[in-house]
Write a protein that holds these residues in place. Sequence first.
Motif, PDB file in Angstrom:
ATOM      1  N   ASP A 208     -55.861  30.049  44.184  1.00 18.59           N
ATOM      2  CA  ASP A 208     -54.822  29.777  45.179  1.00 18.59           C
ATOM      3  C   ASP A 208     -55.317  28.801  46.242  1.00 18.59           C
ATOM      4  OD1 ASP A 208     -52.889  31.323  43.996  1.00 18.59           O
ATOM      5  OD2 ASP A 208     -53.279  33.097  45.217  1.00 18.59           O
ATOM      6  N   ASP A 209     -56.585  28.971  46.668  1.00 18.84           N
ATOM      7  CA  ASP A 209     -57.144  28.093  47.697  1.00 18.84           C
ATOM      8  C   ASP A 209     -57.291  26.663  47.191  1.00 18.84           C
ATOM      9  OD1 ASP A 209     -57.327  30.178  49.476  1.00 18.84           O
ATOM     10  OD2 ASP A 209     -59.455  30.564  49.124  1.00 18.84           O
ATOM     11  N   ILE A 210     -57.753  26.514  45.952  1.00 18.56           N
ATOM     12  CA  ILE A 210     -58.049  25.178  45.421  1.00 18.56           C
ATOM     13  C   ILE A 210     -56.806  24.496  44.855  1.00 18.56           C
ATOM     14  CG2 ILE A 210     -59.423  23.881  43.744  1.00 18.56           C
ATOM     15  CD1 ILE A 210     -61.026  25.106  46.054  1.00 18.56           C
ATOM     16  N   TYR A 211     -55.976  25.290  44.152  1.00 22.25           N
ATOM     17  CA  TYR A 211     -54.845  24.690  43.429  1.00 22.25           C
ATOM     18  C   TYR A 211     -53.491  25.169  43.938  1.00 22.25           C
ATOM     19  CZ  TYR A 211     -58.638  23.623  40.195  1.00 22.25           C
ATOM     20  OH  TYR A 211     -59.810  23.179  39.632  1.00 22.25           O
ATOM     21  N   GLY A 212     -53.479  25.848  45.077  1.00 22.43           N
ATOM     22  CA  GLY A 212     -52.230  26.370  45.606  1.00 22.43           C
ATOM     23  C   GLY A 212     -51.142  25.303  45.669  1.00 22.43           C
ATOM     24  N   GLY A 213     -49.997  25.620  45.123  1.00 21.59           N
ATOM     25  CA  GLY A 213     -48.911  24.659  45.072  1.00 21.59           C
ATOM     26  C   GLY A 213     -48.759  24.020  43.717  1.00 21.59           C
ATOM     27  N   ALA A 214     -49.891  23.870  42.997  1.00 21.66           N
ATOM     28  CA  ALA A 214     -49.818  23.296  41.649  1.00 21.66           C
ATOM     29  C   ALA A 214     -49.359  24.352  40.648  1.00 21.66           C
ATOM     30  CB  ALA A 214     -51.168  22.729  41.234  1.00 21.66           C
ATOM     31  N   PHE A 215     -49.887  25.563  40.792  1.00 22.82           N
ATOM     32  CA  PHE A 215     -49.467  26.683  39.954  1.00 22.82           C
ATOM     33  C   PHE A 215     -49.669  27.977  40.715  1.00 22.82           C
ATOM     34  CE2 PHE A 215     -53.804  25.443  38.656  1.00 22.82           C
ATOM     35  CZ  PHE A 215     -54.527  26.598  38.913  1.00 22.82           C
ATOM     36  N   ASN A 216     -49.084  29.057  40.212  1.00 24.64           N
ATOM     37  CA  ASN A 216     -49.132  30.357  40.879  1.00 24.64           C
ATOM     38  C   ASN A 216     -50.045  31.319  40.125  1.00 24.64           C
ATOM     39  OD1 ASN A 216     -47.165  29.701  42.927  1.00 24.64           O
ATOM     40  ND2 ASN A 216     -45.623  29.783  41.306  1.00 24.64           N
ATOM     41  N   THR A 217     -50.397  32.405  40.766  1.00 23.30           N
ATOM     42  CA  THR A 217     -51.234  33.432  40.144  1.00 23.30           C
ATOM     43  C   THR A 217     -50.564  34.792  40.289  1.00 23.30           C
ATOM     44  OG1 THR A 217     -52.515  33.812  42.175  1.00 23.30           O
ATOM     45  CG2 THR A 217     -53.369  32.174  40.628  1.00 23.30           C
ATOM     46  N   SER A 218     -50.929  35.701  39.377  1.00 22.88           N
ATOM     47  CA  SER A 218     -50.408  37.064  39.432  1.00 22.88           C
ATOM     48  C   SER A 218     -51.419  37.994  38.777  1.00 22.88           C
ATOM     49  CB  SER A 218     -49.061  37.153  38.721  1.00 22.88           C
ATOM     50  OG  SER A 218     -48.477  38.433  38.890  1.00 22.88           O
ATOM     51  N   PHE A 219     -51.412  39.257  39.185  1.00 27.00           N
ATOM     52  CA  PHE A 219     -52.369  40.216  38.650  1.00 27.00           C
ATOM     53  C   PHE A 219     -51.999  40.596  37.215  1.00 27.00           C
ATOM     54  CE2 PHE A 219     -54.294  44.442  38.089  1.00 27.00           C
ATOM     55  CZ  PHE A 219     -55.597  44.141  38.455  1.00 27.00           C
ATOM     56  N   ALA A 220     -53.008  40.643  36.363  1.00 27.71           N
ATOM     57  CA  ALA A 220     -52.766  40.842  34.926  1.00 27.71           C
ATOM     58  C   ALA A 220     -52.758  42.315  34.538  1.00 27.71           C
ATOM     59  CB  ALA A 220     -53.812  40.081  34.108  1.00 27.71           C
ATOM     60  N   SER A 221     -51.921  43.110  35.170  1.00 26.14           N
ATOM     61  CA  SER A 221     -51.712  44.476  34.692  1.00 26.14           C
ATOM     62  C   SER A 221     -50.914  44.405  33.395  1.00 26.14           C
ATOM     63  CB  SER A 221     -50.946  45.291  35.728  1.00 26.14           C
ATOM     64  OG  SER A 221     -49.656  44.740  35.931  1.00 26.14           O
ATOM     65  N   LYS A 222     -50.909  45.489  32.635  1.00 27.29           N
ATOM     66  CA  LYS A 222     -50.175  45.483  31.368  1.00 27.29           C
ATOM     67  C   LYS A 222     -48.692  45.209  31.576  1.00 27.29           C
ATOM     68  CE  LYS A 222     -53.185  48.340  28.490  1.00 27.29           C
ATOM     69  NZ  LYS A 222     -53.273  49.538  27.614  1.00 27.29           N
ATOM     70  N   GLY A 223     -48.110  45.894  32.557  1.00 26.74           N
ATOM     71  CA  GLY A 223     -46.685  45.720  32.803  1.00 26.74           C
ATOM     72  C   GLY A 223     -46.351  44.321  33.290  1.00 26.74           C
ATOM     73  N   ASN A 224     -47.156  43.819  34.207  1.00 22.26           N
ATOM     74  CA  ASN A 224     -46.924  42.491  34.753  1.00 22.26           C
ATOM     75  C   ASN A 224     -47.089  41.419  33.675  1.00 22.26           C
ATOM     76  OD1 ASN A 224     -46.129  41.198  37.115  1.00 22.26           O
ATOM     77  ND2 ASN A 224     -48.218  40.582  37.643  1.00 22.26           N
ATOM     78  N   THR A 225     -48.125  41.583  32.848  1.00 23.42           N
ATOM     79  CA  THR A 225     -48.345  40.630  31.757  1.00 23.42           C
ATOM     80  C   THR A 225     -47.160  40.624  30.801  1.00 23.42           C
ATOM     81  OG1 THR A 225     -50.754  40.904  31.890  1.00 23.42           O
ATOM     82  CG2 THR A 225     -49.862  40.029  29.826  1.00 23.42           C
ATOM     83  N   ALA A 226     -46.681  41.806  30.448  1.00 23.56           N
ATOM     84  CA  ALA A 226     -45.538  41.903  29.541  1.00 23.56           C
ATOM     85  C   ALA A 226     -44.306  41.221  30.129  1.00 23.56           C
ATOM     86  CB  ALA A 226     -45.240  43.364  29.232  1.00 23.56           C
ATOM     87  N   ASP A 227     -44.069  41.388  31.426  1.00 23.13           N
ATOM     88  CA  ASP A 227     -42.909  40.778  32.065  1.00 23.13           C
ATOM     89  C   ASP A 227     -42.990  39.255  32.040  1.00 23.13           C
ATOM     90  OD1 ASP A 227     -41.838  43.249  32.622  1.00 23.13           O
ATOM     91  OD2 ASP A 227     -42.544  43.311  34.707  1.00 23.13           O
ATOM     92  N   TRP A 228     -44.162  38.727  32.369  1.00 26.23           N
ATOM     93  CA  TRP A 228     -44.308  37.277  32.410  1.00 26.23           C
ATOM     94  C   TRP A 228     -44.246  36.664  31.009  1.00 26.23           C
ATOM     95  CZ3 TRP A 228     -43.307  34.355  36.268  1.00 26.23           C
ATOM     96  CH2 TRP A 228     -43.507  34.801  37.581  1.00 26.23           C
ATOM     97  N   VAL A 229     -44.851  37.332  30.034  1.00 20.13           N
ATOM     98  CA  VAL A 229     -44.815  36.828  28.661  1.00 20.13           C
ATOM     99  C   VAL A 229     -43.384  36.764  28.145  1.00 20.13           C
ATOM    100  CG1 VAL A 229     -45.438  37.422  26.266  1.00 20.13           C
ATOM    101  CG2 VAL A 229     -47.182  37.448  28.066  1.00 20.13           C
ATOM    102  N   ALA A 230     -42.571  37.737  28.506  1.00 16.40           N
ATOM    103  CA  ALA A 230     -41.175  37.749  28.062  1.00 16.40           C
ATOM    104  C   ALA A 230     -40.384  36.563  28.618  1.00 16.40           C
ATOM    105  CB  ALA A 230     -40.511  39.057  28.478  1.00 16.40           C
ATOM    106  N   GLN A 231     -40.819  36.023  29.768  1.00 14.48           N
ATOM    107  CA  GLN A 231     -40.116  34.898  30.378  1.00 14.48           C
ATOM    108  C   GLN A 231     -40.632  33.539  29.917  1.00 14.48           C
ATOM    109  OE1 GLN A 231     -39.872  35.256  34.740  1.00 14.48           O
ATOM    110  NE2 GLN A 231     -40.511  37.386  34.519  1.00 14.48           N
TER     111      GLN A 231
END
Length: 371
Positions: A208-231
């Motif tokens: 986030d500090d180095i590339y903030g604005g270019a791309f976003n980050t999110s925590f890779a919990s199982k549920g969160n990963t599944a949600d993002w992969v579906a999109q």
Amino acid sequence: MKIGCPTEIKPQEFRVGMTPNAAQEAVAHGHDVLIQSGAGIGSGFSDEDYIAAGAVMAASAQEVFEKADMIVKVKEPQAGERKMLREGQVLFTYLHLAPDRAQTEDLIASGCTAIAYETVTDRNGGLPLLAPMSEVAGKLAPQVGAWTLQKANGGRGVLLGGVPGVGPARVVVIGGGVVGTQAARVAAGMGAEVMVLDRSLPRMSYLDDIYGGAFNTSFASKGNTADWVAQADLVIGAVLVPGAAAPKLITREQLSTMKPGAAIVDVAIDQGGCFETSKATTHQDPIYDVDGIMHYCVANMPGAVARTSTIALGNATMPFMLAIANKGWKKACADDPHLLEGLNVHAGQLTYFAVGKALGIDVTSPQLVIK
């Protein structure tokens, strides 16, 4: 020491284990260098380039294996090459043993000493001989992913960067290490909407500090990963556990939640892949369909840009190769605990614990071996 470099025989592998510059350095240190004729052609190096560097050309791989004290390669030795290895010979190359029982057993049976590029470490906990190829593979991943997404290849027909009035593709990168960071940078540069998933809060803060604005980050919990992969339109698997089999992060059942024609690029395929449905492919036949999701799982992605990859790898491996040649493998490993981390097999013994755990094979401590 006699250092030998054979031509790579894995399908569509155009890299070579030694550049002419590396050969010249080894010769300058008093070593004999034997290169199989034609080994460098795929990377743009002629036999004359090696001869000018002081190397001697060999007519066949058999001659290289018979005469050399140390074999320097790029990819893991194929079945025919493993039969030519002998007791006391040093093999210095990528091995990726955890998902490859046949290779592991053959190396143990050969009696050779096998040092793996991918498990050599540095003082910061990095993997200096894997990093150059990780950077190449990471930068290639969005490129090949964009190609896989094309309708003619079975993909969704989505342009990564979109056009005015049509939104960009959504790219999800699982893993924020070297591969993931480079993949995210390139995908964002192509205009995609990019999310990087990782479990390390410090790593995400860094991104986030180095590339903030270019791309976003999110925590890779199982549920969160599944949600993002579906999109996602494109999912890039960039997870690495050094020397061990890659964890399976996406199951076959989860493919049904993804958009029809979405693409998966599994950069972890050398370590078995991080998707349940991953299987190694080649540059000649790189993609396949599982339940409407297109998979790109080429096991030697950097081979597609062989010249860049060969020079980058040669720059990284040369100091370690010279240390082994100058001192002998045992003293080189005793003097450098980071090189010792690369020792995977010696004299009929497996010496890397993550491989032993993955394959259920007893392991001898590398520290005991060098004593």
